[in-house]
Scaffold this motif. Structure first.
Motif, PDB file in Angstrom:
ATOM      1  N   SER A  95      19.802  -4.858  10.487  1.00  0.00           N
ATOM      2  CA  SER A  95      21.033  -3.636  10.465  1.00  0.00           C
ATOM      3  C   SER A  95      21.757  -3.739   9.111  1.00  0.00           C
ATOM      4  O   SER A  95      21.250  -3.665   8.720  1.00  0.00           O
ATOM      5  N   GLU A  96      22.251  -2.293   8.729  1.00  0.00           N
ATOM      6  CA  GLU A  96      22.454  -2.003   8.320  1.00  0.00           C
ATOM      7  C   GLU A  96      23.518  -2.132   8.301  1.00  0.00           C
ATOM      8  O   GLU A  96      24.697  -3.049   7.002  1.00  0.00           O
ATOM      9  N   TYR A  97      24.956  -3.562   9.149  1.00  0.00           N
ATOM     10  CA  TYR A  97      25.709  -3.831   9.366  1.00  0.00           C
ATOM     11  C   TYR A  97      25.353  -5.004   8.827  1.00  0.00           C
ATOM     12  O   TYR A  97      26.117  -5.429   7.116  1.00  0.00           O
ATOM     13  N   THR A  98      24.571  -6.046   8.785  1.00  0.00           N
ATOM     14  CA  THR A  98      23.815  -6.986   8.530  1.00  0.00           C
ATOM     15  C   THR A  98      23.230  -6.796   6.506  1.00  0.00           C
ATOM     16  O   THR A  98      24.066  -7.557   5.968  1.00  0.00           O
ATOM     17  N   ARG A  99      23.126  -6.092   6.407  1.00  0.00           N
ATOM     18  CA  ARG A  99      22.478  -5.640   4.975  1.00  0.00           C
ATOM     19  C   ARG A  99      23.968  -5.691   4.096  1.00  0.00           C
ATOM     20  O   ARG A  99      24.430  -5.720   2.984  1.00  0.00           O
TER      21      ARG A  99
ATOM     22  N   TYR B 176      22.681 -15.269  10.595  1.00  0.00           N
ATOM     23  CA  TYR B 176      22.685 -13.616  11.280  1.00  0.00           C
ATOM     24  C   TYR B 176      22.831 -12.824  10.695  1.00  0.00           C
ATOM     25  O   TYR B 176      21.564 -11.266  10.699  1.00  0.00           O
ATOM     26  N   ILE B 177      23.711 -12.468   9.419  1.00  0.00           N
ATOM     27  CA  ILE B 177      23.621 -11.912   7.726  1.00  0.00           C
ATOM     28  C   ILE B 177      22.590 -11.809   7.348  1.00  0.00           C
ATOM     29  O   ILE B 177      21.945 -10.624   6.243  1.00  0.00           O
TER      30      ILE B 177
ATOM     31  N   ASP C  54      31.073  -6.927  18.571  1.00  0.00           N
ATOM     32  CA  ASP C  54      32.293  -6.574  18.307  1.00  0.00           C
ATOM     33  C   ASP C  54      31.974  -6.763  15.986  1.00  0.00           C
ATOM     34  O   ASP C  54      32.392  -8.350  15.769  1.00  0.00           O
ATOM     35  N   ILE C  55      31.779  -6.226  15.248  1.00  0.00           N
ATOM     36  CA  ILE C  55      31.320  -6.489  13.596  1.00  0.00           C
ATOM     37  C   ILE C  55      32.571  -6.915  13.333  1.00  0.00           C
ATOM     38  O   ILE C  55      32.355  -7.629  12.112  1.00  0.00           O
TER      39      ILE C  55
END
Length: 953
Positions: A493-497, A487-488, A369-370
């Motif tokens: 990943s695209e989300y973490t970036r 993690y970020i 769950d982002i």
């Protein structure tokens, strides 16, 4: 490769430090010439990487290699333990600003069996390895040895070679128990690597099919086979599937947000906080402080340690991310997700610290769950806590694992930056990592940290009571917060970036510059000492030097405020710039920063001399050109300065006019682009004697000076750049054959440069232009085009495998070239090869990523029109970023038009096109083709050819 055999390696190993001296470097270069070495790829190499390090007893540090320097690699895979026959040369590393040893050419050794690949050292070709038989195990392994071998197998199964440190430790212990057990160690490692491949298969089931994989017959069969053949792996396989499922959930959530027009991450920057004077490091009372108050504290990130309110007690949570913490980290790019990073979260121990307890063991990578991860990051951003992070690039070079270095360096920085106003307790909690367990002498580490602090800040050291201990992931309800930050920070990943970018932490709280230099500069300036030219330059070279809220930038501003009131100090830095400008290792970007700083902090009554002024304007224009910006108010000033300085510094004038040509090209003013290079193009020299005489008088040059050829005036490097620019000019006008002639002459010039690394770097870009020109020439046969493309990308299909999942900035232009070729000169088999790796596709930042997404869309459209539309829109969004200039925005408009032709609505199209017409008046006829295509869709490639000439597409 030369047939010259080598002598035995010298008694004293070759060290990188010796290369900093020009005379020693010349002698070492002479010794290495035509000398071949047999070296082994070291155990930390990650399969799939295009670069790595080799070991040899003649070299004190690992030797860097890149796959591009290797021949006979078709069908070969680089892997730890592979022996290579290579030639080595000194090479200057632009990113690190230092000399090192690098492979210039080589190939896999024909005999991979001798020497024994388990040996750390290697042999020069011609030197025979020992013929003594390899030692054999003495007999049945003891229980303790068996346990250690099982642990080696376990750590060898970890992905990305992240268990390297633990393997090295167990190997040492095994050999201490039984010196003849190397074969058993190798067997355990091999078995572990096979286990890792089995587990990865289960992860891919989850990441590809999500929860539906649990119902698939092939998954069930694979699990039954594992239960039968490797029952000890079943639990880990099920965990791998779960991680894969969570990865797919995150990926789908990202796509859903993008499809709905929402940002990938909902994290927002927190509200600014009032600056806290006590947050600054305390100077020694007997020393004068430099100017203070210059720093714009309102620009500091609210989670900057310096802005926090002092507390009597703090807790520093430390976690790491990435997998490479050894010497190999030095050759990795800062955005590589495998690069080791360290993140600290400083929490005040007061009744309401702003963070609510999390479930023990909360782990971001296990969460699908982002929205939940966004909430955790937002809670951190809104709480009165401090964040600080560094990476492996900021640590001193040393052999072996350097995880401990990172933890210690982070603690040192926190001790200097944390806010104090009296006696303060700091408890550092470090999550256990492998062999760094509770029994480590953390008390001694704490005392050493206090000693270093006392030497720099005695008052601060007397006020702080420091304690360090390790914890398990489940020991603290707040450990999940620093885990989320780590993690970020990985950017995996695209989300973490996207989350990292939205949080604004990168470059502000998570720093990329050299932490040691930052700490030293902070200490000296707090003691009232200014920096010498070298340290000033080092600070300016840091990635975040121009980021207003970064630690480095605030140091530079403080120094600048002092220099503005101290003319002698300002002139000292100006003299240092002049010395940099006269050196051979000219770095235009860094010079631009130096001169820009001098311009900003110039004392009253001072001025920049014409040469530094033109240098700064050229650097500023180069940056604007990179973003595709078109209008700069000082372009005319550059032209005047260029005419004035031609006789004094022709090379600088050449640089300036090369950038003026690019600026004109970005305006679609191709005629003016050619005019900018007129004086460097012999065929366009004015024939009228009166005009030539006037030009001589204007420039102050003699008849003899005028007759010197542009090639000899500019020098080989800049002459090659001029020829490359003239080739681009011809290509933009549609003369592809004429363009190739210029590109070939440029490559000939670059090939004769004395520095092979500079020659390689200059040639690569021109080879890309040449391949595009050949690709666009209908008269050029397919084989010649492919040869030109592979000169840049490397052999197909291997290079397609690497490029498909790469977001490395060094790969992005080769990636664009490969896809452009697959679309313009179709090869069904190779296109299929790339499409089959769709699962690994990722998205990077900046140009030419919009075009990469476009060509992916064109490859996808015949079999998956919906996915093709999504890719085209994703590329358009990248191009529409406000930081991009009108040329990149025009590329985005083309992508929108392509997607519209496939049924994707484009609201606001007329507003965008009208704005582009006003910003690019020379491109109005081309923009008209977009309007026409919106009314009556045409084939995408037809539209691209009409609107985006040459490498604009």
């Amino acid at each position: 490769m030369s047939d010259t055999t080598t002598q035995q390696p010298p008694v004293a190993p070759l060290r990188m430090s010796a290369l900093s001296d020009a005379q020693q470097r010349a002698e070492i270069t002479r010794q290495l010439k035509d000398r071949r070495w047999r070296m082994v790829i070291n155990e930390a190499f990650i399969p799939g990487n295009s670069f790595g390090f080799l070991n040899h007893e003649a070299f004190a540090e690992p030797v860097f290699f890149h796959r591009k320097a290797l021949k006979s690699m078709t069908g070969r895979t680089l892997a730890p333990g592979l022996w290579l026959d290579v030639e080595v040369e000194p090479r200057f590393d632009d990113s690190k600003q230092r000399w090192s040893y690098s492979v210039s050419s080589g190939q896999p050794a024909t005999d991979q069996n001798t020497p024994d690949p388990t040996h750390a050292a290697a042999h020069p070709i011609g030197a025979e390895p020992s013929t003594a038989p390899s030692p054999q195990p003495t007999g049945q392994a003891s229980p303790k040895l068996t346990k250690l071998l099982d642990e080696i197998r376990f750590y060898a199964s970890w992905g990305n070679h992240s268990g390297t440190t633990e393997i090295a430790s167990r190997t040492h212990q095994c050999l201490a128990l039984d010196p003849n057990c190397q074969a058993l160690i190798d067997q355990a490692r091999s078995q572990g690597q096979a286990d890792g491949e089995r587990l990865m298969c289960f992860y891919k089931f989850g990441s590809k099919y999500g929860k539906d994989c649990l119902k698939r017959a092939d998954y069930r069969q694979a699990l039954e086979d594992l239960k039968r053949d490797h029952p000890s792996l079943v639990k880990r396989a099920e965990q791998s599937v779960d991680k894969g499922i969570q990865a797919q959930v995150k990926h789908l959530a990202v796509q859903k947000r993008k499809d709905s027009g929402r940002p990938v991450s909902t994290v927002r920057m927190p509200a600014p906080v009032e600056p806290n004077p006590a947050a600054n490091a305390l100077p020694e009372p007997s020393r004068r402080t430099l100017a203070s108050g210059a720093t714009d504290t309102a620009a500091l990130h609210p989670r900057d340690l310096r802005l926090q309110t002092p507390a009597a007690s703090w807790q520093l949570m430390i976690d790491e991310t990435g997998s490479i913490f050894g010497p190999e980290a030095s050759g990795m790019r800062a955005n590589d997700q495998k690069l080791g990073r360290f993140v600290g979260l400083l929490i005040p121990q007061r009744p309401q610290p702003g963070l609510h307890p999390l479930p023990k063991g909360w782990h971001a990578v296990d969460k699908g769950d982002i929205d939940e991860i966004d909430r955790i990051i937002q809670t951190i951003l809104d709480a009165p806590v401090g964040v600080l992070g560094i990476n492996m690039h900021q640590l001193p070079e040393a052999s072996g694992e350097r995880w401990g270095f990172g933890v210690i360096r982070l603690i040192d920085l926190v001790l200097r930056l944390m806010p104090i106003d009296g006696p303060t307790e700091l408890e550092v909690l470090i999550e256990n990592r492998g062999d760094f367990k509770a029994q480590t002498e953390w008390l001694a580490v704490a005392e050493q940290a206090r000693l270093r602090l006392a030497e720099a800040y005695p008052d601060r050291a007397r006020a702080i009571d420091l304690h360090i201990r390790t914890i398990k992931k489940t020991d603290s309800p707040y450990n999940g917060y620093v885990d989320a930050l780590a993690y970020i920070a990985s950017g995996a990943s695209e989300y973490t970036r996207a989350c990292l970018k939205a949080a604004g932490l990168s470059g502000t709280c998570l720093i990329d510059g050299d932490a040691e230099t930052i700490a030293r500069a902070l200490e000296w300036m707090d003691r009232g000492r200014t920096l010498d030219g070298r340290d000033w330059t080092t600070l300016l070279s840091h990635p975040e030097a121009e980021q207003p809220s970064s630690l480095v930038n605030t140091l530079l501003e403080r120094l600048g405020a002092t220099a503005r009131d101290d003319t002698a100090l300002w002139r000292r830095y100006l003299d240092h710039v002049t010395g940099h400008f006269d050196s051979r290792n000219l770095d235009l970007k860094l010079l631009g920063r130096q001169v820009g700083w001098l311009e900003r902090w110039m004392p009253v009554g001072q001025s920049l001399p014409p040469i530094p002024r033109l240098l700064w304007l050229t650097s500023s224009l180069a940056h604007a050109n990179h973003l595709g910006q078109t209008e700069q108010p000082w372009i005319e000033e550059m032209r005047v300065l260029a005419d004035r300085l031609m006789a004094e510094d022709a090379k600088l004038v050449c640089r300036a006019e090369l950038n003026l040509a690019v600026a004109a090209t970005n305006r679609y003013d191709f005629e003016q682009a050619g005019e900018a290079l007129r004086r460097w193009n012999p065929v366009s020299t004015p024939a009228d004697s009166r005009v030539r005489g006037l030009l001589r008088k204007l420039l102050g040059v003699s008849e003899l000076q005028e007759t010197a050829s542009p090639k000899s005036t500019a020098g080989l490097r800049y002459w090659g750049q001029v020829q490359s620019s003239l080739g681009q000019h011809r290509a933009f006008l549609g003369d592809q054959a004429g363009a190739v002639t210029f590109f070939d002459e440029a490559l000939e010039s670059f090939a004769t440069l004395s520095d092979p690394e500079v020659a390689r770097r200059e040639s690569r870009q021109t080879q890309t232009y040449r391949a595009i020109a050949l690709m666009d020439d209908p008269a050029c046969d397919a084989a010649r085009v492919r040869e030109a493309v592979e000169a840049v990308t490397g052999p197909m299909p291997e290079s397609l495998e690497r490029l498909a999942g790469s977001v490395d900035s060094e790969d992005k232009y080769a990636h664009h070239l490969a896809l452009r070729w697959l679309v313009h000169r179709p090869d069904a088999d190779l296109a299929r090869h790339y499409l089959d790796r769709r699962e690994a596709w990722d998205e990077g930042e900046g140009h030419p990523w919009p075009l990469i997404q476009l060509y992916r869309a064109l490859l996808l459209h015949p079999e998956d029109p919906e996915a093709a539309r999504e890719r085209a829109v994703a590329g358009a969004r990248l191009a529409e970023d406000a930081a991009n200039g009108p040329v990149v925005q025009l590329i985005g408009a083309c992508l929108r038009a392509v997607a519209a032709g496939w049924g994707e609505p484009w609201p606001g199209a007329e507003t965008v096109l009208s704005r582009l017409e006003s910003e690019l008046p020379s491109a109005r006829d081309r923009i008209a083709h977009i309007r026409a295509a919106l009314r009556d869709p045409v084939a995408p490639l037809e539209l691209l050819r009409e609107v985006l000439p040459f490498n604009f597409r």
